[in-house]
Scaffold this active site. Sequence first.
Site, PDB file in Angstrom:
ATOM      1  N   ASP A  39       0.924  -1.293  -0.021  1.00  0.00           N
ATOM      2  CA  ASP A  39       0.017  -0.024   0.039  1.00  0.00           C
ATOM      3  C   ASP A  39       0.837   1.280   0.005  1.00  0.00           C
ATOM      4  OD1 ASP A  39      -2.404  -1.657   0.617  1.00  0.00           O
ATOM      5  OD2 ASP A  39      -1.176  -2.051   2.428  1.00  0.00           O
TER       6      ASP A  39
ATOM      7  N   HIS B 226      -4.832  -3.098   6.098  1.00  0.00           N
ATOM      8  CA  HIS B 226      -4.526  -3.600   4.813  1.00  0.00           C
ATOM      9  C   HIS B 226      -5.871  -3.896   4.178  1.00  0.00           C
ATOM     10  CE1 HIS B 226      -3.115  -5.054   0.913  1.00  0.00           C
ATOM     11  NE2 HIS B 226      -3.409  -6.115   1.273  1.00  0.00           N
TER      12      HIS B 226
HETATM   13  P1  NAD Z   1      -2.278 -18.107  -3.967  1.00  0.00           P
HETATM   14  O1  NAD Z   1      -3.571 -18.829  -3.701  1.00  0.00           O
HETATM   15  O2  NAD Z   1      -1.712 -18.364  -5.266  1.00  0.00           O
HETATM   16  O3  NAD Z   1      -1.042 -19.160  -2.984  1.00  0.00           O
HETATM   17  C1  NAD Z   1      -1.461 -19.409  -1.528  1.00  0.00           C
HETATM   18  C2  NAD Z   1      -0.824 -20.589  -1.245  1.00  0.00           C
HETATM   19  O4  NAD Z   1      -0.937 -20.759   0.033  1.00  0.00           O
HETATM   20  C3  NAD Z   1      -1.467 -21.725  -2.094  1.00  0.00           C
HETATM   21  O5  NAD Z   1      -0.421 -22.444  -2.538  1.00  0.00           O
HETATM   22  C4  NAD Z   1      -2.026 -22.668  -0.953  1.00  0.00           C
HETATM   23  O6  NAD Z   1      -1.962 -24.054  -0.997  1.00  0.00           O
HETATM   24  C5  NAD Z   1      -1.128 -22.126   0.332  1.00  0.00           C
HETATM   25  N1  NAD Z   1      -1.676 -22.353   1.692  1.00  0.00           N
HETATM   26  C6  NAD Z   1      -2.967 -22.456   2.155  1.00  0.00           C
HETATM   27  N2  NAD Z   1      -3.107 -22.816   3.283  1.00  0.00           N
HETATM   28  C7  NAD Z   1      -1.818 -22.997   3.809  1.00  0.00           C
HETATM   29  C8  NAD Z   1      -1.301 -23.346   4.951  1.00  0.00           C
HETATM   30  N3  NAD Z   1      -2.100 -23.476   6.117  1.00  0.00           N
HETATM   31  N4  NAD Z   1      -0.032 -23.572   5.058  1.00  0.00           N
HETATM   32  C9  NAD Z   1       0.934 -23.423   4.346  1.00  0.00           C
HETATM   33  N5  NAD Z   1       0.270 -23.115   2.972  1.00  0.00           N
HETATM   34  C10 NAD Z   1      -1.008 -22.900   2.789  1.00  0.00           C
HETATM   35  O7  NAD Z   1      -2.295 -16.777  -3.326  1.00  0.00           O
HETATM   36  P2  NAD Z   1      -1.252 -15.617  -3.331  1.00  0.00           P
HETATM   37  O8  NAD Z   1      -1.522 -14.952  -4.563  1.00  0.00           O
HETATM   38  O9  NAD Z   1       0.031 -16.442  -3.042  1.00  0.00           O
HETATM   39  O10 NAD Z   1      -1.482 -14.740  -2.337  1.00  0.00           O
HETATM   40  C11 NAD Z   1      -1.386 -15.241  -0.940  1.00  0.00           C
HETATM   41  C12 NAD Z   1      -2.059 -14.310   0.177  1.00  0.00           C
HETATM   42  O11 NAD Z   1      -1.575 -12.894   0.180  1.00  0.00           O
HETATM   43  C13 NAD Z   1      -3.454 -14.219  -0.166  1.00  0.00           C
HETATM   44  O12 NAD Z   1      -4.180 -14.293   1.200  1.00  0.00           O
HETATM   45  C14 NAD Z   1      -3.758 -12.745  -0.714  1.00  0.00           C
HETATM   46  O13 NAD Z   1      -4.788 -12.215  -0.133  1.00  0.00           O
HETATM   47  C15 NAD Z   1      -2.555 -12.146   0.312  1.00  0.00           C
HETATM   48  N6  NAD Z   1      -2.160 -10.833  -0.395  1.00  0.00           N
HETATM   49  C16 NAD Z   1      -1.527  -9.997   0.563  1.00  0.00           C
HETATM   50  C17 NAD Z   1      -1.118  -8.650   0.170  1.00  0.00           C
HETATM   51  C18 NAD Z   1      -0.599  -7.700   1.019  1.00  0.00           C
HETATM   52  O14 NAD Z   1      -0.538  -6.535   0.506  1.00  0.00           O
HETATM   53  N7  NAD Z   1      -0.636  -7.864   2.438  1.00  0.00           N
HETATM   54  C19 NAD Z   1      -0.943  -8.504  -1.257  1.00  0.00           C
HETATM   55  C20 NAD Z   1      -1.415  -9.344  -2.132  1.00  0.00           C
HETATM   56  C21 NAD Z   1      -2.016 -10.869  -1.705  1.00  0.00           C
HETATM   57  C1  LMR Z   2      -3.883  -6.437  -2.544  1.00  0.00           C
HETATM   58  O1  LMR Z   2      -3.801  -5.612  -1.861  1.00  0.00           O
HETATM   59  O2  LMR Z   2      -3.219  -6.565  -3.704  1.00  0.00           O
HETATM   60  C2  LMR Z   2      -4.334  -7.793  -1.983  1.00  0.00           C
HETATM   61  O3  LMR Z   2      -4.453  -7.773  -0.722  1.00  0.00           O
HETATM   62  C3  LMR Z   2      -5.556  -8.049  -2.490  1.00  0.00           C
HETATM   63  C4  LMR Z   2      -6.313  -9.446  -2.365  1.00  0.00           C
HETATM   64  O4  LMR Z   2      -7.470  -9.208  -1.830  1.00  0.00           O
HETATM   65  O5  LMR Z   2      -5.507 -10.586  -2.263  1.00  0.00           O
END
Ligand code: NAD
Ligand code: LMR
Length: 322
Positions: A154, A182
């Site tokens: 962000d 977030h």
């Molecule tokens: P994704 O679905 O591609 O990958 C997530 C992985 O986590 C999957 O491979 C899944 O099998 C694994 N997983 C689920 N439960 C688990 C557990 N208990 N232990 C270990 N692994 C587990 O998702 P992504 O695009 O890599 O995003 C991951 C997370 O990050 C999401 O929650 C998304 O919303 C979040 N995110 C946060 C931000 C931020 O700025 N804070 C930004 C983007 C995404």
């Molecule tokens: C982001 O800020 O891009 C993510 O947290 C969005 C999402 O819901 O995975």
Amino acid sequence: MTVAVTGGAGQIAYSLLFRLATGEVFGDRPVRLRLLEIPDAVRAAEGVAMELADSAFPLLRSVDVTDDAATAFDGAEAAFLVGASPRTKGQERADMLTANGAIFGPQGRALAENAADDLRVLVVGNPANTNAAIVAAQLPDRDPRRVTAMTRLDHNRALARLAEKLGCATTDLTRMTVWGNHSSTQFPDVTEVLRDGRPVAGDLDATWLEQDFIPGVAGRGAEIIEVRGRSSAASAASAACDHMRDWIHGTPEGDWVSVALPSDGSYGIPEGVVASVPCRSVDGEWRTVTGLEIGDAQRAKIDRTVAELRSEVDAVRDAGFL
Ligand code: NAD
Ligand code: LMR
């Protein structure tokens, strides 16, 4: 450097792991990566480990894949908690909070029992702030500032949008702050921002700030999902690298970044929530920037996002995760 990454087969990890292996985050230290996945995704994570091996990174010593948290976190000095339970169709936010409580509670306990004493935790998986509150509650004997959630994406989005508006480079801007959660209630705040050392807030149109900048930054994650068809991944991984690099190596003189930390009561944010605040990294520790004057309009926006954080913490407490 022993580094655990959960969600090792996911899309963020696919970008993050390769950057951790280059040395850009931890410096010139050999890196051992531990990938934690759910059993169904272990094989896919093994494929990622094969690609990491094929890259012949000079600093990468080993990559282990496991579905056992104790094994993944054994001796970990840094843990990127990326894997999370996504919101499914028809699921209420409270259901998502508790589904993730069931992941982050046990992972927090596994960290408490197995990780190194100087562990640093960055929670990326959403809802990141409240997942981090759950993890922090499992580590009562450690410095609470060692458990953080990611609002650096962000922060970076806010810098990029403001630089575009001002026609300058992001590196010309300092002292951006993202307050709170977030989520769509976050408050990207330009009040203290300097361009080449001079305040910019007075030159910015209030309507642009209220109707474009703030909702644009807060809604960027949803916009990426809409346009790209998947949530942000490379930019999230990049922000995670920025966060951990600055934590270890320090923030530049005169600048700060946004970090979601267990609140110490600063700025009237109640203890118990993990809220994004302005932070400097000094001697390897995050320190909240204190003493900033908060005006009424800022106060209302901070209070709104903190109220959401409180309601999230209440929901996971009611479900027995705190
Ligand atoms: P994704 O679905 O591609 O990958 C997530 C992985 O986590 C999957 O491979 C899944 O099998 C694994 N997983 C689920 N439960 C688990 C557990 N208990 N232990 C270990 N692994 C587990 O998702 P992504 O695009 O890599 O995003 C991951 C997370 O990050 C999401 O929650 C998304 O919303 C979040 N995110 C946060 C931000 C931020 O700025 N804070 C930004 C983007 C995404
Ligand atoms: C982001 O800020 O891009 C993510 O947290 C969005 C999402 O819901 O995975």
